[in-house]
Design a protein around this motif. Structure first.
Motif, PDB file in Angstrom:
ATOM      1  N   GLY A   9       0.989  -1.104  -0.018  1.00 42.15           N
ATOM      2  CA  GLY A   9      -0.043  -0.201   0.006  1.00 42.15           C
ATOM      3  C   GLY A   9       0.894   1.252  -0.032  1.00 42.15           C
ATOM      4  N   GLY A  10       0.270   2.342  -0.592  1.00 46.26           N
ATOM      5  CA  GLY A  10       1.143   3.622  -0.722  1.00 46.26           C
ATOM      6  C   GLY A  10       1.663   3.631  -2.368  1.00 46.26           C
ATOM      7  N   VAL A  11       2.019   4.973  -2.644  1.00 42.89           N
ATOM      8  CA  VAL A  11       2.331   5.263  -4.132  1.00 42.89           C
ATOM      9  C   VAL A  11       3.508   6.208  -3.910  1.00 42.89           C
ATOM     10  CG1 VAL A  11       1.814   6.375  -6.096  1.00 42.89           C
ATOM     11  CG2 VAL A  11      -0.005   4.929  -5.109  1.00 42.89           C
ATOM     12  N   ALA A  12       4.749   5.731  -4.624  1.00 38.24           N
ATOM     13  CA  ALA A  12       5.738   6.737  -4.423  1.00 38.24           C
ATOM     14  C   ALA A  12       5.831   7.408  -5.777  1.00 38.24           C
ATOM     15  CB  ALA A  12       7.173   5.960  -4.576  1.00 38.24           C
ATOM     16  N   VAL A  13       6.104   8.964  -5.231  1.00 38.22           N
ATOM     17  CA  VAL A  13       5.945  10.037  -6.394  1.00 38.22           C
ATOM     18  C   VAL A  13       7.202  10.716  -6.437  1.00 38.22           C
ATOM     19  CG1 VAL A  13       4.577  12.119  -7.150  1.00 38.22           C
ATOM     20  CG2 VAL A  13       3.464  10.305  -5.710  1.00 38.22           C
ATOM     21  N   ARG A  14       7.717  10.593  -7.830  1.00 38.59           N
ATOM     22  CA  ARG A  14       8.956  11.522  -8.295  1.00 38.59           C
ATOM     23  C   ARG A  14       8.957  11.890  -9.605  1.00 38.59           C
ATOM     24  NH1 ARG A  14      13.903   9.466 -10.267  1.00 38.59           N
ATOM     25  NH2 ARG A  14      13.605   7.381 -11.216  1.00 38.59           N
ATOM     26  N   ASP A  15       9.628  13.155  -9.576  1.00 35.76           N
ATOM     27  CA  ASP A  15      10.053  13.410 -11.194  1.00 35.76           C
ATOM     28  C   ASP A  15      11.574  13.035 -11.415  1.00 35.76           C
ATOM     29  OD1 ASP A  15      10.140  16.782  -9.855  1.00 35.76           O
ATOM     30  OD2 ASP A  15      12.125  15.713 -10.274  1.00 35.76           O
ATOM     31  N   HIS A  16      11.910  13.079 -12.496  1.00 40.23           N
ATOM     32  CA  HIS A  16      13.245  12.777 -13.023  1.00 40.23           C
ATOM     33  C   HIS A  16      14.242  13.374 -12.629  1.00 40.23           C
ATOM     34  CE1 HIS A  16      10.571  10.978 -16.411  1.00 40.23           C
ATOM     35  NE2 HIS A  16      11.443  10.058 -16.548  1.00 40.23           N
ATOM     36  N   ALA A  17      14.084  14.737 -12.145  1.00 40.72           N
ATOM     37  CA  ALA A  17      15.211  15.652 -11.654  1.00 40.72           C
ATOM     38  C   ALA A  17      15.715  15.237 -10.232  1.00 40.72           C
ATOM     39  CB  ALA A  17      14.621  17.140 -11.765  1.00 40.72           C
ATOM     40  N   THR A  18      14.879  14.191  -9.396  1.00 44.48           N
ATOM     41  CA  THR A  18      15.582  13.867  -8.110  1.00 44.48           C
ATOM     42  C   THR A  18      15.463  12.482  -8.116  1.00 44.48           C
ATOM     43  OG1 THR A  18      13.193  13.834  -7.647  1.00 44.48           O
ATOM     44  CG2 THR A  18      14.368  16.071  -7.416  1.00 44.48           C
ATOM     45  N   ALA A  19      16.223  11.980  -7.325  1.00 38.82           N
ATOM     46  CA  ALA A  19      16.559  10.736  -7.091  1.00 38.82           C
ATOM     47  C   ALA A  19      15.616  10.284  -5.725  1.00 38.82           C
ATOM     48  CB  ALA A  19      18.089  10.284  -6.512  1.00 38.82           C
ATOM     49  N   SER A  20      15.067  11.099  -5.198  1.00 34.94           N
ATOM     50  CA  SER A  20      14.272  10.857  -4.013  1.00 34.94           C
ATOM     51  C   SER A  20      12.985  10.918  -4.283  1.00 34.94           C
ATOM     52  CB  SER A  20      14.523  11.768  -2.719  1.00 34.94           C
ATOM     53  OG  SER A  20      14.245  13.120  -2.952  1.00 34.94           O
ATOM     54  N   ALA A  21      11.881  10.335  -3.582  1.00 32.33           N
ATOM     55  CA  ALA A  21      10.515  10.518  -3.935  1.00 32.33           C
ATOM     56  C   ALA A  21       9.802  10.683  -2.424  1.00 32.33           C
ATOM     57  CB  ALA A  21       9.982   8.988  -4.330  1.00 32.33           C
ATOM     58  N   ARG A  22       8.624  10.899  -2.684  1.00 27.30           N
ATOM     59  CA  ARG A  22       7.812  11.019  -1.518  1.00 27.30           C
ATOM     60  C   ARG A  22       6.593   9.908  -1.547  1.00 27.30           C
ATOM     61  NH1 ARG A  22       3.014  14.325  -2.968  1.00 27.30           N
ATOM     62  NH2 ARG A  22       3.324  15.251  -5.249  1.00 27.30           N
ATOM     63  N   LEU A  23       6.308   9.537  -0.329  1.00 24.59           N
ATOM     64  CA  LEU A  23       5.258   8.318  -0.298  1.00 24.59           C
ATOM     65  C   LEU A  23       4.082   8.911   0.174  1.00 24.59           C
ATOM     66  CD1 LEU A  23       4.791   5.305  -0.196  1.00 24.59           C
ATOM     67  CD2 LEU A  23       5.301   5.496   2.399  1.00 24.59           C
TER      68      LEU A  23
END
Length: 322
Positions: A9-23
């Motif tokens: 459960g949960g979705v990780a969201v990120r853009d190409h410019a960053t290595a980190s994501a937000r959950l």
């Protein structure tokens, strides 16, 4: 924007410019898609702000990522695809089935695509080769084994791009995004006779790890490789996107969703758009334990899956009468 579905459960969201994501805890990409359809908004507009930082690569390494989009009822998720859609894709197939004289049926269909696969906007082009893989039962997560059945003569990779679709309440297909895919096939069986194409489509296929939201890039340049004992056994670039295809995405989508069967409200479809790169063409025979790895910068993390071979004799299936 890149989205990853967490198995628990949960979705990780990120853009190409960053290595980190937000959950986004407790969420699913399917849930976001359904909300966007209900509100008549783009997918990106319904994804909430905030969320704790996560490292998607670490999640992938732990086997925590799932196929980007799953239906809670696997029988309502359809895995399908189209072949002979890429410039260069006909050469391997033609070599398998070329007649002594004239063109093979594969080459004829490929030429049909070159001549009529990219119609003007709003018009219908020539229909492609189409195939069925299975239901959501056969959708394999990143890192999980692709299992070749005991009766198969081969189990080989096919690096592809897949589109994900949710059918709206009125039967309208909505595209959610795209990801990498491995359309796992038995090319030895296919080579025996092109009429065995359906049998050659080994039912499992792997997808992910990240879902690209938005339009498909016109020129996709990736790499397909096979690792054996941690070392590269085979490696080759693969191309995709409409700049390298004989059909438009819109034309392939039309010829799938023109069937009412595939426009049932609430269903999920994952459709693979074909490839022109196969290790089989270079006489490579994958073995159990080999790892298929497919990567392309536009899609974030690589899709990697080990090959496994089902145990047991390939005997006749016994059907019980009632």
């Amino acid at each position: 924007m890149l989205l990853s579905q967490i198995k628990t459960g949960g979705v990780a969201v990120r853009d190409h410019a960053t290595a980190s994501a937000r959950l986004i805890s407790g969420a699913t990409i399917l849930g976001f898609a359904q909300e966007a359809i209900a509100l008549g908004k783009p997918l990106a507009a319904v994804i909430p702000a905030g969320g704790e930082p996560v490292n998607v690569a670490d999640l992938a390494a732990r086997g925590a990522l799932d196929v980007p989009l799953r239906h809670p009822e696997p029988a309502r998720m359809f895995l399908t695809g189209t072949g002979l859609t890429h410039t260069g894709s006909a050469s391997t197939r033609d070599a398998m089935h070329a007649p002594a004289e004239g063109l093979s049926d594969s080459m004829k269909m490929f030429r049909m695509g070159l001549e009529g696969g990219k119609p003007a906007a709003g018009e219908v082009g020539v229909q492609p080769e189409w195939f069925y893989k299975g239901t959501g039962v056969n959708a394999i997560a990143p890192g999980a084994p692709l299992v070749s059945p005991a009766f198969a003569l081969d189990g080989g990779e096919e690096p592809e791009i897949a589109g994900y679709y949710v059918i709206g309440p009125d039967g309208t297909p909505f595209r959610v995004g795209f990801s990498l895919a491995n359309e796992f096939s038995d090319h030895v069986t296919e080579r025996i006779n092109y009429l065995f194409l359906a049998h050659s489509k080994l039912r499992p296929a792997a997808f992910g790890p990240e879902l690209l939201v938005g339009d498909l890039p016109r020129d996709i340049r990736g790499t397909s490789r096979i690792l054996r004992d941690g070392k590269v056994l085979w490696e080759k670039p693969f191309l995709s996107g409409e700049a390298n295809m004989s059909h438009t995405i819109a034309n392939l989508e039309h010829h799938h969703f023109k069937y009412g069967l595939f426009c049932q409200p609430g269903d999920v479809h994952v459709h693979m758009f074909g490839t022109a790169t196969l290790s089989f063409a270079d006489q490579i025979k994958p073995e159990a334990g080999d790892v298929f790895e497919i990567s392309a910068p536009d899609f974030g993390l690589a899709l990697a899956n080990p090959l496994a071979v089902a145990e047991g004799a390939a005997g006749a299936v016994k059907v019980s009468a009632l």
